[in-house]
Design a protein around this motif. Structure first.
Motif, PDB file in Angstrom:
ATOM      1  N   ALA A  25      90.418 -27.348  71.871  1.00  0.00           N
ATOM      2  CA  ALA A  25      91.875 -26.978  71.565  1.00  0.00           C
ATOM      3  C   ALA A  25      92.813 -27.782  72.547  1.00  0.00           C
ATOM      4  CB  ALA A  25      92.073 -25.410  71.708  1.00  0.00           C
ATOM      5  N   PHE A  26      91.884 -28.170  73.470  1.00  0.00           N
ATOM      6  CA  PHE A  26      92.805 -28.903  74.693  1.00  0.00           C
ATOM      7  C   PHE A  26      92.248 -30.032  74.982  1.00  0.00           C
ATOM      8  CE2 PHE A  26      93.932 -24.676  76.476  1.00  0.00           C
ATOM      9  CZ  PHE A  26      92.995 -23.603  76.058  1.00  0.00           C
ATOM     10  N   SER A  27      92.044 -30.943  73.609  1.00  0.00           N
ATOM     11  CA  SER A  27      91.934 -32.618  73.844  1.00  0.00           C
ATOM     12  C   SER A  27      93.224 -33.469  73.745  1.00  0.00           C
ATOM     13  CB  SER A  27      90.805 -33.087  72.649  1.00  0.00           C
ATOM     14  OG  SER A  27      91.016 -34.226  72.733  1.00  0.00           O
ATOM     15  N   HIS A  28      93.159 -33.635  74.752  1.00  0.00           N
ATOM     16  CA  HIS A  28      94.304 -35.134  74.720  1.00  0.00           C
ATOM     17  C   HIS A  28      94.621 -36.053  73.277  1.00  0.00           C
ATOM     18  CE1 HIS A  28      96.635 -33.232  78.172  1.00  0.00           C
ATOM     19  NE2 HIS A  28      94.355 -33.326  78.883  1.00  0.00           N
ATOM     20  N   SER A  29      93.503 -36.620  72.860  1.00  0.00           N
ATOM     21  CA  SER A  29      92.841 -37.453  72.731  1.00  0.00           C
ATOM     22  C   SER A  29      93.030 -36.655  70.525  1.00  0.00           C
ATOM     23  CB  SER A  29      92.178 -38.299  73.607  1.00  0.00           C
ATOM     24  OG  SER A  29      91.168 -37.568  72.996  1.00  0.00           O
ATOM     25  N   LEU A  79      90.943 -25.500  56.906  1.00  0.00           N
ATOM     26  CA  LEU A  79      91.852 -26.019  58.438  1.00  0.00           C
ATOM     27  C   LEU A  79      93.058 -26.539  57.785  1.00  0.00           C
ATOM     28  CD1 LEU A  79      88.753 -25.098  60.250  1.00  0.00           C
ATOM     29  CD2 LEU A  79      90.728 -23.821  59.358  1.00  0.00           C
ATOM     30  N   LEU A  80      94.161 -27.001  58.678  1.00  0.00           N
ATOM     31  CA  LEU A  80      95.308 -27.750  58.574  1.00  0.00           C
ATOM     32  C   LEU A  80      94.267 -29.131  59.547  1.00  0.00           C
ATOM     33  CD1 LEU A  80      98.338 -25.986  58.768  1.00  0.00           C
ATOM     34  CD2 LEU A  80      97.187 -27.141  56.829  1.00  0.00           C
ATOM     35  N   PRO A  81      95.101 -29.694  60.002  1.00  0.00           N
ATOM     36  CA  PRO A  81      94.464 -30.838  60.812  1.00  0.00           C
ATOM     37  C   PRO A  81      94.966 -30.669  62.015  1.00  0.00           C
ATOM     38  CG  PRO A  81      95.775 -31.827  59.108  1.00  0.00           C
ATOM     39  CD  PRO A  81      95.659 -30.662  58.554  1.00  0.00           C
ATOM     40  N   ALA A  82      94.647 -31.010  62.801  1.00  0.00           N
ATOM     41  CA  ALA A  82      95.271 -30.433  64.564  1.00  0.00           C
ATOM     42  C   ALA A  82      96.603 -32.019  64.754  1.00  0.00           C
ATOM     43  CB  ALA A  82      94.346 -30.780  65.305  1.00  0.00           C
ATOM     44  N   GLU A  83      97.435 -31.343  64.939  1.00  0.00           N
ATOM     45  CA  GLU A  83      98.798 -31.708  65.173  1.00  0.00           C
ATOM     46  C   GLU A  83      99.069 -32.221  66.732  1.00  0.00           C
ATOM     47  OE1 GLU A  83     102.378 -29.839  63.716  1.00  0.00           O
ATOM     48  OE2 GLU A  83     101.675 -30.040  62.176  1.00  0.00           O
ATOM     49  N   ARG A  84      99.617 -33.051  66.830  1.00  0.00           N
ATOM     50  CA  ARG A  84      99.622 -33.717  68.975  1.00  0.00           C
ATOM     51  C   ARG A  84     100.948 -32.536  68.547  1.00  0.00           C
ATOM     52  NH1 ARG A  84      98.634 -38.350  71.686  1.00  0.00           N
ATOM     53  NH2 ARG A  84      99.859 -38.467  73.036  1.00  0.00           N
ATOM     54  N   ARG A  85     100.253 -31.503  70.400  1.00  0.00           N
ATOM     55  CA  ARG A  85     101.078 -31.007  70.633  1.00  0.00           C
ATOM     56  C   ARG A  85     101.664 -30.833  71.637  1.00  0.00           C
ATOM     57  NH1 ARG A  85      97.605 -25.764  71.410  1.00  0.00           N
ATOM     58  NH2 ARG A  85      95.987 -28.067  72.186  1.00  0.00           N
ATOM     59  N   SER A  86     102.965 -31.133  72.315  1.00  0.00           N
ATOM     60  CA  SER A  86     103.782 -31.493  73.311  1.00  0.00           C
ATOM     61  C   SER A  86     102.976 -30.366  74.392  1.00  0.00           C
ATOM     62  CB  SER A  86     105.058 -31.033  73.580  1.00  0.00           C
ATOM     63  OG  SER A  86     105.104 -29.400  73.592  1.00  0.00           O
ATOM     64  N   PRO A  87     103.048 -31.132  76.089  1.00  0.00           N
ATOM     65  CA  PRO A  87     102.352 -31.049  77.248  1.00  0.00           C
ATOM     66  C   PRO A  87     102.789 -29.362  77.654  1.00  0.00           C
ATOM     67  CG  PRO A  87     102.936 -33.160  77.990  1.00  0.00           C
ATOM     68  CD  PRO A  87     103.592 -32.479  75.930  1.00  0.00           C
ATOM     69  N   LEU A  88     103.762 -29.269  76.891  1.00  0.00           N
ATOM     70  CA  LEU A  88     104.290 -27.948  77.453  1.00  0.00           C
ATOM     71  C   LEU A  88     103.917 -27.021  76.784  1.00  0.00           C
ATOM     72  CD1 LEU A  88     106.351 -26.382  79.129  1.00  0.00           C
ATOM     73  CD2 LEU A  88     108.262 -26.258  77.478  1.00  0.00           C
ATOM     74  N   SER A  89     102.804 -26.475  75.573  1.00  0.00           N
ATOM     75  CA  SER A  89     102.753 -25.834  74.557  1.00  0.00           C
ATOM     76  C   SER A  89     100.720 -26.090  75.263  1.00  0.00           C
ATOM     77  CB  SER A  89     103.048 -26.050  73.379  1.00  0.00           C
ATOM     78  OG  SER A  89     102.148 -27.159  73.106  1.00  0.00           O
ATOM     79  N   ILE A  95      98.202 -21.018  80.380  1.00  0.00           N
ATOM     80  CA  ILE A  95      98.466 -20.318  81.228  1.00  0.00           C
ATOM     81  C   ILE A  95      98.220 -18.648  80.778  1.00  0.00           C
ATOM     82  CG2 ILE A  95     100.625 -18.678  81.885  1.00  0.00           C
ATOM     83  CD1 ILE A  95     101.305 -21.977  82.659  1.00  0.00           C
ATOM     84  N   LEU A  96      98.833 -18.103  79.228  1.00  0.00           N
ATOM     85  CA  LEU A  96      98.173 -17.506  78.749  1.00  0.00           C
ATOM     86  C   LEU A  96      96.652 -16.837  78.021  1.00  0.00           C
ATOM     87  CD1 LEU A  96      99.834 -17.515  75.672  1.00  0.00           C
ATOM     88  CD2 LEU A  96     100.501 -16.320  77.286  1.00  0.00           C
ATOM     89  N   VAL A  97      96.012 -17.710  78.852  1.00  0.00           N
ATOM     90  CA  VAL A  97      94.258 -17.773  78.177  1.00  0.00           C
ATOM     91  C   VAL A  97      94.005 -17.148  79.119  1.00  0.00           C
ATOM     92  CG1 VAL A  97      91.778 -18.651  77.655  1.00  0.00           C
ATOM     93  CG2 VAL A  97      94.080 -18.976  76.662  1.00  0.00           C
ATOM     94  N   PHE A  98      94.846 -18.012  80.652  1.00  0.00           N
ATOM     95  CA  PHE A  98      94.036 -17.081  81.814  1.00  0.00           C
ATOM     96  C   PHE A  98      94.237 -16.307  82.407  1.00  0.00           C
ATOM     97  CE2 PHE A  98      95.259 -17.542  86.949  1.00  0.00           C
ATOM     98  CZ  PHE A  98      93.817 -17.409  87.343  1.00  0.00           C
ATOM     99  N   VAL A  99      95.389 -15.497  82.029  1.00  0.00           N
ATOM    100  CA  VAL A  99      96.717 -14.149  82.389  1.00  0.00           C
ATOM    101  C   VAL A  99      95.292 -13.179  81.823  1.00  0.00           C
ATOM    102  CG1 VAL A  99      98.271 -12.421  82.079  1.00  0.00           C
ATOM    103  CG2 VAL A  99      98.980 -15.396  82.844  1.00  0.00           C
ATOM    104  N   ILE A 100      95.493 -13.330  80.370  1.00  0.00           N
ATOM    105  CA  ILE A 100      94.161 -12.544  79.487  1.00  0.00           C
ATOM    106  C   ILE A 100      92.872 -12.396  80.323  1.00  0.00           C
ATOM    107  CG2 ILE A 100      93.134 -12.361  76.974  1.00  0.00           C
ATOM    108  CD1 ILE A 100      95.792 -13.519  76.022  1.00  0.00           C
ATOM    109  N   CYS A 101      92.278 -13.534  81.153  1.00  0.00           N
ATOM    110  CA  CYS A 101      90.553 -12.834  81.356  1.00  0.00           C
ATOM    111  C   CYS A 101      91.346 -12.445  82.588  1.00  0.00           C
ATOM    112  CB  CYS A 101      90.694 -14.506  81.961  1.00  0.00           C
ATOM    113  SG  CYS A 101      90.042 -15.814  80.250  1.00  0.00           S
TER     114      CYS A 101
END
Length: 318
Positions: A25-29, A79-89, A95-101
């Motif tokens: 989920a958080f892999s840049h490459s 499953l759909l292939p992982a698309e390149r996401r923007s740094p903002l998303s 942040i959402l995961v941290f707030v939920i934790c």
């Protein structure tokens, strides 16, 4: 020596039916990763020879299970292939995961505190508040009774045209049903302060008991005291001084050390009580037990009236 060629897939898999794996989920490459296949041009002769050897149906079955494990009916559920996401998303998701934790942690902490809280604490606090309210109301009623008794005496004097009856006044003083003031003495008794050395021998420390207070009251009455109070509690004809467990009660009120005995009467006779030879033995025992005994003369003492009991069956005879 020729380099060994990589064994190509026996049956090429179309790109639309290739296995798709979800990336981290958080892999840049992750979006830049691609599948690498064997060069089709260099592998054509090998593929043709491989196909010739795959005439057997069992080998075809194995090949299908290896290269095409997914049933065609479920191809649309891949499953759909992982698309390149923007740094903002990416940062928004973090942040959402941290707030939920954090929220889950706070909720868990609150639940643990509620489970560890003593359920009887609220009941105790409620009972304590009720007892304090009833005690305050009882004190207010006693004060009102004293004021009403004073008003009765004043109205009786105005109605009769003369001072209040001397017999009634003497009875009120004796019974303690009216407020009094006058000169007298104050005897202060204090239990010994437990030191570090005496804590191990706590059972051997002598403390003042109800019998000690009763002894002082008896001697003060015999010396001519007209009114006595202990820690502000007036002693009347029906007032008892007794021990309940580890607490000394004057009537129904608990008192603690130091015990302040106020006595109205002749200052000389009351103060000489402490130097009488027949009482020195008892006083010497108290001092030997490190119990403090102080006597002070007072020119003006104010003692409240004793609380009157509720009489349900007794009445004046005619």
């Amino acid at each position: 020596m020729t380099e060994p060629q990589m064994t190509p897939e026996s049956f090429p898999v179309p790109p639309d039916r290739a296995l798709i794996h979800r990336r981290a989920a958080f892999s840049h490459s992750s979006a830049g990763l691609e599948r690498h296949y064997v060069d089709q041009e260099s592998s054509e002769p090998a593929q043709e020879s491989m196909r010739r050897r795959m005439a057997d149906e069992s080998l075809r079955l194995i090949d299908d299970l290896t290269n095409r494990p997914m049933d065609p009916m479920f191809e649309d559920a891949r499953l759909l292939p992982a698309e390149r996401r923007s740094p903002l998303s990416v940062w928004v998701n973090r942040i959402l995961v941290f707030v939920i934790c954090v929220l889950v942690g706070l909720a868990g902490t609150g639940i643990v505190q509620v489970l560890h809280r003593d359920p009887r604490q609220k009941v105790r606090e409620k009972l304590i508040s009720q007892v304090e309210g009833v005690s305050k109301r009882a004190n207010d009623l006693n004060s009102q009774i004293s004021d009403l008794n004073g008003n009765i005496d004043t109205l009786s004097a105005q109605e009769g045209g003369q001072g209040p009856n001397s017999t009634q006044t003497a009875d009120d003083l004796t019974n303690g049903t009216s407020k009094v003031q006058g000169q007298g003495v104050v005897i202060t008794l204090a239990n010994p302060i437990a030191s570090k050395d005496s804590r191990d021998n706590a059972d051997q420390i002598k403390l003042l008991t109800d019998q000690d207070l009763q002894w002082f009251l008896t001697k003060l009455w015999s010396a001519g005291a007209e009114a006595i109070a202990i820690n502000g509690n007036r002693i009347g004809t029906q007032t008892s001084v007794r021990t309940a467990g580890q607490t000394i009660l004057v009537g129904t009120t608990s008192i603690e050390s130091p015990y302040k005995i106020e006595a109205i009467g002749d200052q000389g006779a009351l103060s000489d009580l402490m130097v009488r030879s027949d009482l020195q033995g008892r006083l010497r025992d108290l001092k030997r037990a490190n119990i403090t005994v102080n006597v002070a003369k007072q020119r003006r003492l104010n003692l409240n009236a004793v609380s009157l009991p509720n009489l349900s069956y007794a009445g004046r005879s005619h």
